[in-house]
Design an enzyme around this catalytic site. Structure first.
Site, PDB file in Angstrom:
ATOM      1  CD  GLU A   1      73.293  46.305  80.943  1.00 48.41           C
ATOM      2  OE1 GLU A   1      73.035  45.125  81.277  1.00 48.41           O
ATOM      3  OE2 GLU A   1      74.208  46.966  81.477  1.00 48.41           O
TER       4      GLU A   1
ATOM      5  CG  PHE B   1      88.664  46.889  81.333  1.00 48.55           C
ATOM      6  CD1 PHE B   1      88.465  45.659  81.966  1.00 48.55           C
ATOM      7  CD2 PHE B   1      87.874  47.963  81.730  1.00 48.55           C
ATOM      8  CE1 PHE B   1      87.518  45.522  82.957  1.00 48.55           C
ATOM      9  CE2 PHE B   1      86.917  47.828  82.722  1.00 48.55           C
ATOM     10  CZ  PHE B   1      86.742  46.609  83.340  1.00 48.55           C
ATOM     11  CD  GLN B   2      83.986  47.172  81.003  1.00 49.69           C
ATOM     12  OE1 GLN B   2      83.956  48.365  80.714  1.00 49.69           O
ATOM     13  NE2 GLN B   2      83.235  46.655  81.962  1.00 49.69           N
TER      14      GLN B   2
ATOM     15  CB  VAL C   1      58.152  32.901  74.737  1.00 48.54           C
ATOM     16  CG1 VAL C   1      58.494  31.577  74.063  1.00 48.54           C
ATOM     17  CG2 VAL C   1      58.019  34.008  73.706  1.00 48.54           C
TER      18      VAL C   1
ATOM     19  CG  PHE D   1      55.651  26.050  74.862  1.00 52.17           C
ATOM     20  CD1 PHE D   1      54.332  26.273  74.545  1.00 52.17           C
ATOM     21  CD2 PHE D   1      56.577  25.996  73.829  1.00 52.17           C
ATOM     22  CE1 PHE D   1      53.930  26.435  73.220  1.00 52.17           C
ATOM     23  CE2 PHE D   1      56.188  26.158  72.513  1.00 52.17           C
ATOM     24  CZ  PHE D   1      54.857  26.380  72.205  1.00 52.17           C
TER      25      PHE D   1
HETATM   26  C1  LIG Z   1      55.360  29.958  71.485  1.00 55.46           C
HETATM   27  C2  LIG Z   1      54.782  30.632  70.284  1.00 55.46           C
HETATM   28  C3  LIG Z   1      53.820  30.004  69.540  1.00 55.46           C
HETATM   29  C4  LIG Z   1      53.216  30.650  68.441  1.00 55.46           C
HETATM   30  N1  LIG Z   1      52.204  30.027  67.770  1.00 55.46           N
HETATM   31  C5  LIG Z   1      51.490  30.728  66.850  1.00 55.46           C
HETATM   32  C6  LIG Z   1      50.321  30.183  66.254  1.00 55.46           C
HETATM   33  O1  LIG Z   1      49.908  29.055  66.532  1.00 55.46           O
HETATM   34  N2  LIG Z   1      49.651  30.955  65.364  1.00 55.46           N
HETATM   35  C7  LIG Z   1      50.063  32.220  65.021  1.00 55.46           C
HETATM   36  O2  LIG Z   1      49.390  32.887  64.241  1.00 55.46           O
HETATM   37  N3  LIG Z   1      51.177  32.730  65.544  1.00 55.46           N
HETATM   38  C8  LIG Z   1      51.886  32.027  66.459  1.00 55.46           C
HETATM   39  N4  LIG Z   1      53.000  32.601  67.022  1.00 55.46           N
HETATM   40  C9  LIG Z   1      53.450  33.898  66.532  1.00 55.46           C
HETATM   41  C10 LIG Z   1      54.197  33.733  65.195  1.00 55.46           C
HETATM   42  O3  LIG Z   1      55.502  33.281  65.451  1.00 55.46           O
HETATM   43  C11 LIG Z   1      54.242  35.049  64.406  1.00 55.46           C
HETATM   44  O4  LIG Z   1      54.927  36.026  65.149  1.00 55.46           O
HETATM   45  C12 LIG Z   1      52.870  35.595  64.059  1.00 55.46           C
HETATM   46  O5  LIG Z   1      52.055  34.587  63.507  1.00 55.46           O
HETATM   47  C13 LIG Z   1      53.011  36.717  63.048  1.00 55.46           C
HETATM   48  O6  LIG Z   1      51.872  37.496  63.084  1.00 55.46           O
HETATM   49  P1  LIG Z   1      51.587  38.572  61.943  1.00 55.46           P
HETATM   50  O7  LIG Z   1      51.664  37.929  60.615  1.00 55.46           O
HETATM   51  O8  LIG Z   1      50.341  39.241  62.340  1.00 55.46           O
HETATM   52  O9  LIG Z   1      52.735  39.680  62.184  1.00 55.46           O
HETATM   53  P2  LIG Z   1      54.204  39.960  61.476  1.00 55.46           P
HETATM   54  O10 LIG Z   1      54.963  38.720  61.464  1.00 55.46           O
HETATM   55  O11 LIG Z   1      54.685  41.112  62.205  1.00 55.46           O
HETATM   56  O12 LIG Z   1      53.808  40.333  60.000  1.00 55.46           O
HETATM   57  C14 LIG Z   1      53.220  41.553  59.657  1.00 55.46           C
HETATM   58  C15 LIG Z   1      53.317  41.745  58.141  1.00 55.46           C
HETATM   59  O13 LIG Z   1      52.583  42.906  57.796  1.00 55.46           O
HETATM   60  C16 LIG Z   1      53.348  43.726  56.938  1.00 55.46           C
HETATM   61  N5  LIG Z   1      52.909  45.099  57.163  1.00 55.46           N
HETATM   62  C17 LIG Z   1      53.244  45.943  58.157  1.00 55.46           C
HETATM   63  N6  LIG Z   1      52.580  47.094  58.048  1.00 55.46           N
HETATM   64  C18 LIG Z   1      51.783  46.979  56.966  1.00 55.46           C
HETATM   65  C19 LIG Z   1      50.808  47.835  56.371  1.00 55.46           C
HETATM   66  N7  LIG Z   1      50.551  49.049  56.859  1.00 55.46           N
HETATM   67  N8  LIG Z   1      50.165  47.392  55.281  1.00 55.46           N
HETATM   68  C20 LIG Z   1      50.426  46.154  54.763  1.00 55.46           C
HETATM   69  N9  LIG Z   1      51.327  45.314  55.291  1.00 55.46           N
HETATM   70  C21 LIG Z   1      51.983  45.715  56.387  1.00 55.46           C
HETATM   71  C22 LIG Z   1      54.781  43.449  57.316  1.00 55.46           C
HETATM   72  O14 LIG Z   1      55.643  43.760  56.239  1.00 55.46           O
HETATM   73  C23 LIG Z   1      54.731  41.954  57.631  1.00 55.46           C
HETATM   74  O15 LIG Z   1      54.965  41.170  56.496  1.00 55.46           O
HETATM   75  C24 LIG Z   1      53.638  31.947  68.088  1.00 55.46           C
HETATM   76  C25 LIG Z   1      54.637  32.566  68.810  1.00 55.46           C
HETATM   77  C26 LIG Z   1      55.191  31.944  69.915  1.00 55.46           C
HETATM   78  C27 LIG Z   1      56.231  32.676  70.708  1.00 55.46           C
HETATM   79  C1  LIG Z   2      65.695  32.633  76.045  1.00 50.53           C
HETATM   80  C2  LIG Z   2      64.999  31.348  75.725  1.00 50.53           C
HETATM   81  N1  LIG Z   2      65.471  30.184  76.234  1.00 50.53           N
HETATM   82  C3  LIG Z   2      64.836  29.017  75.969  1.00 50.53           C
HETATM   83  C4  LIG Z   2      63.725  28.992  75.175  1.00 50.53           C
HETATM   84  C5  LIG Z   2      63.002  27.684  74.879  1.00 50.53           C
HETATM   85  N2  LIG Z   2      61.710  27.728  75.578  1.00 50.53           N
HETATM   86  C6  LIG Z   2      60.565  28.098  74.983  1.00 50.53           C
HETATM   87  S1  LIG Z   2      59.267  28.105  76.003  1.00 50.53           S
HETATM   88  C7  LIG Z   2      60.190  27.585  77.292  1.00 50.53           C
HETATM   89  C8  LIG Z   2      59.576  27.307  78.634  1.00 50.53           C
HETATM   90  C9  LIG Z   2      59.009  28.492  79.294  1.00 50.53           C
HETATM   91  O1  LIG Z   2      58.749  28.138  80.617  1.00 50.53           O
HETATM   92  P1  LIG Z   2      57.824  29.014  81.540  1.00 50.53           P
HETATM   93  O2  LIG Z   2      58.207  30.431  81.446  1.00 50.53           O
HETATM   94  O3  LIG Z   2      57.809  28.409  82.883  1.00 50.53           O
HETATM   95  O4  LIG Z   2      56.403  28.867  80.835  1.00 50.53           O
HETATM   96  P2  LIG Z   2      55.489  27.537  80.768  1.00 50.53           P
HETATM   97  O5  LIG Z   2      55.579  27.038  79.382  1.00 50.53           O
HETATM   98  O6  LIG Z   2      55.970  26.588  81.790  1.00 50.53           O
HETATM   99  O7  LIG Z   2      54.120  28.040  81.083  1.00 50.53           O
HETATM  100  C10 LIG Z   2      61.526  27.399  76.903  1.00 50.53           C
HETATM  101  C11 LIG Z   2      62.603  26.904  77.790  1.00 50.53           C
HETATM  102  C12 LIG Z   2      63.307  30.224  74.627  1.00 50.53           C
HETATM  103  N3  LIG Z   2      62.251  30.307  73.822  1.00 50.53           N
HETATM  104  N4  LIG Z   2      63.944  31.377  74.949  1.00 50.53           N
END
Ligand SMILES: Cc1cc2nc3c(=O)[nH]c(=O)nc-3n(C[C@H](O)[C@H](O)[C@H](O)COP(=O)(O)OP(=O)(O)OC[C@H]3O[C@@H](n4cnc5c(N)ncnc54)[C@H](O)[C@@H]3O)c2cc1C
Ligand SMILES: Cc1ncc(C[n+]2csc(CCOP(=O)(O)OP(=O)(O)O)c2C)c(N)n1
Ligand SMILES: [Mg+2]
Length: 574
Positions: free
Chosen positions: A50, A112-113, A382, A467
């Site tokens: 799911e 159950f559940q 991620v 990562f």
């Molecule tokens: C492993 C990992 C590493 C990351 N590293 C980075 C990084 O180095 N740099 C980075 O940038 N991100 C990174 N991210 C992503 C980060 O966590 C955020 O999700 C991202 O930066 C948010 O992007 P955003 O501001 O475009 O979007 P959102 O967080 O979705 O923000 C959008 C905003 O726009 C507003 N909005 C929506 N529609 C409208 C509209 N029509 N008009 C005006 N406002 C509106 C919303 O209210 C909201 O405040 C990483 C994510 C992961 C998983």
């Molecule tokens: C559900 C969940 N568990 C643990 C983490 C912590 N975490 C972030 S990145 C990562 C490693 C991901 O490994 P992989 O998919 O092999 O990608 P790699 O970074 O090795 O390229 C982990 C464990 C997370 N973000 N989400």
């Protein structure tokens, strides 16, 4: 035959244009799945978990902007939705979850559940209600759907199996209107203030995000008038980066040094439609101005001098005539030059000439970028695949990119690809999967065969949770619990009915990517990539540098000289 509550529920979904429901069936869902079975306009997309169903619905909603639906049976069935629903909710995509509930006469007995969906989903939804009487249908469902659509996020309807099977009281949906799309604009007085602040600044930088979707033209015109470099946050990449002469890349730990410096060196930072989360990347002394559709977003991530509520397109259209042409070009030119250099440095890391093992993951991403279709939909796990996607995929206004960027959950790429492909049959869908991420929801590889989804999976096989390993190193901790003793993913793929390929050397990669992309069906390419591919932050802060050397020290003390040499070879000596 009298209409059942379940039939009415499906009628309401159809009225809204819902074309599919992702989920896993179960006794308590029987009424609903049975009703779906008899309709041709709506499809049951059977996933193997799911959580995958919820991620898939989220991807569909992200791509279409319309409501998508997932469902789980009572107790564990709907509980499994929860992580995917968190992702949908935090990414603000409209998703309805149907959480079947135990028989209504047993609620409260510890049956159950038995679980309490109203409590379980409270944190990852805007609305969560139990339908305990046929009379509540369709009103509760319609409120849920309206809430998911208008507030952007998740709504949950919990419904006991027996209630779904009972005769409906109402016979037809009550709501018959298209989704309202209001224009939201700051007042004229506010626009004058905004214009005044911008007209008196010379070194302006724009930080744009996902809220700039649909306002590309206005954004570019704005940057031209302000002579402002545009930095984007990750979720804004697909909407901002293309056809953009002002683009200076992303900021943040995965970003470009040019994005970082354009933000740090400005006099005025104009944030538009972004919730970029990392405080340490905001300038300390600049005037900060923010425009967002939601007032509650203003000033969340940094100190703020001026905040305005408006949608990007309407606000910029109203603002542009009030702006003077900024004649000061130095800031923009410096930022663009910096960007060109940063881009070149990153591109140099993504070239590969020899048959030397292992393959650099940057090279994989670069080739994917090169060979993918004009309108490909990418999903990235991620982990390090997010880094490579952010840095090496080029957007063009037609391509899309989906990740778990806000919730940050592993294992998102495959199920999101399922939702993307199920809702866009003719498009090329590419999942950039980690070996850890793929394994986590690997059961849903079977969904590709089940539903004939020709998804292409590129697995970055680095035999580690790389990562996290990187984070451990940066924190000065010796990496632990990150090694993966991996299976042969090609055999697993073949067993699941996919084409399975393995690239061990760079020269094998290009033909294999081409073969997989042109394959008429699902395919998996396992690519043996180097594990220690450091993604250098745009600026190394002292704490990180300290941590890094500490790792080396610990590694030496622990006799892990090999690893340091590896690290040095891959990163320091290139
Ligand atoms: C492993 C990992 C590493 C990351 N590293 C980075 C990084 O180095 N740099 C980075 O940038 N991100 C990174 N991210 C992503 C980060 O966590 C955020 O999700 C991202 O930066 C948010 O992007 P955003 O501001 O475009 O979007 P959102 O967080 O979705 O923000 C959008 C905003 O726009 C507003 N909005 C929506 N529609 C409208 C509209 N029509 N008009 C005006 N406002 C509106 C919303 O209210 C909201 O405040 C990483 C994510 C992961 C998983
Ligand atoms: C559900 C969940 N568990 C643990 C983490 C912590 N975490 C972030 S990145 C990562 C490693 C991901 O490994 P992989 O998919 O092999 O990608 P790699 O970074 O090795 O390229 C982990 C464990 C997370 N973000 N989400
Ligand atoms: Mg890995």
């Amino acid at each position: 035959m009298a209409k059942r509550v379940a039939d009415l529920l499906v009628d309401v979904l159809l009225e809204e244009g819902v074309e599919r429901v992702y989920g896993v069936s179960g006794d308590s869902l029987n009424g609903i799945t049975d009703s779906i079975r008899t309709r041709t306009e709506i499809q049951w997309v059977h996933t193997r978990h799911e959580e995958a169903a919820a991620f898939a619905a989220g991807a569909e909603a992200h791509l279409t902007g319309k409501l998508a639906v997932c469902a789980g049976s009572c107790g564990p069935g709907n509980l499994h939705l929860i992580n995917g629903l968190y992702d949908c909710h935090r990414s603000r995509v409209p998703v309805l979850a149907i959480a079947a509930q135990i028989p209504s006469n047993e609620i409260g007995s510890g049956y159950f559940q038995e679980t309490r969906p109203e409590h379980l989903f409270a944190q990852c939804s805007h609305y969560c209600e139990l339908v305990s009487h046929p009379d509540q249908m369709p009103r509760v469902l319609e409120i849920a759907m309206q809430t998911a659509i208008s507030r952007r996020g998740v709504a949950v309807v919990a419904i006991p199996g027996d209630v779904a099977m009972r005769d409906a009281v109402e016979q037809v949906p009550r709501l018959h209107f298209p989704e309202p799309r209001p224009s939201v604009c700051p007042s004229d007085d506010e626009l004058n203030i905004l214009a005044k602040v911008l007209n008196r600044s010379r070194r302006i930088t724009i930080l744009g995000g996902a809220g700039c979707a649909g306002a590309h033209k206005e954004l570019i015109e704005l940057a031209g008038k302000l002579q402002a470099p545009i930095v984007h946050a990750m979720r804004g990449k697909e909407f901002i980066e293309y056809d953009n002469p002002f683009d200076v890349g992303m900021t943040g730990l995965l970003g470009f040094s040019s994005g970082f410096h354009a933000m740090m060196n400005c006099e005025t930072l104009l944030m538009i439609g972004t919730d970029f989360p990392y405080q340490q990347f905001f300038p300390q002394d600049a005037t900060i101005v923010q425009i967002d559709l939601r007032g509650e977003q203003l000033g969340r991530r940094s100190k703020l001098d001026f905040g305005f509520v408006g949608d990007t397109k309407t606000t910029l259209r109203a603002l542009l005539p009030k702006l003077k042409q900024n004649e000061y070009e130095v800031h923009l030119n410096e930022s663009l030059e910096h960007y060109q250099k940063a881009r070149k440095d990153l591109d140099e890391l993504a070239t590969e000439h020899s048959s030397k093992k292992p393959i650099h993951p940057q090279y994989v991403a670069r080739l994917l970028n090169q060979f993918a279709a004009e309108d490909a939909i990418f999903t990235c796990d991620v982990g390090t695949p997010t880094i490579w996607a952010a840095r090496y995929l080029t957007m063009n206004g037609k391509r899309r990119i989906i990740g778990s960027f806000t919730h940050g959950s592993m294992a998102n790429a495959l199920p999101q690809a399922i939702g993307a492909q199920a809702s866009h049959r003719g498009r090329q869908v590419i999942s950039m999967s980690g070996d850890g991420g793929l394994a986590m929801l690997m059961g849903d590889l079977l969904t590709l065969r089940q539903h004939q989804l020709p998804i292409k999976l590129i697995v970055f096989k680095n035999d580690s949770l790389a990562f996290v390993e990187l984070e451990m190193k940066a924190a000065g901790i010796l990496d632990f619990g990150t090694h993966l003793r991996n299976p042969d993913f090609t055999k697993i793929a073949e067993g699941a009915g996919l084409l399975g390929l393995r690239a061990e050397t760079p020269d094998q990669l290009q033909p294999m990517i081409a073969q997989a992309l042109s394959h008429n069906g699902p395919a998996l390419v396992e690519v043996l990539v180097s594990r220690q591919e450091l993604s250098m932050p745009p600026t190394i802060i002292y704490e990180q540098a300290k941590g890094f050397s500490l790792f080396m020290l610990k590694a030496v003390l622990n006799g892990r000289g090999d690893e340091i040499i590896d690290l040095a070879r891959v990163n320091l000596l290139r």
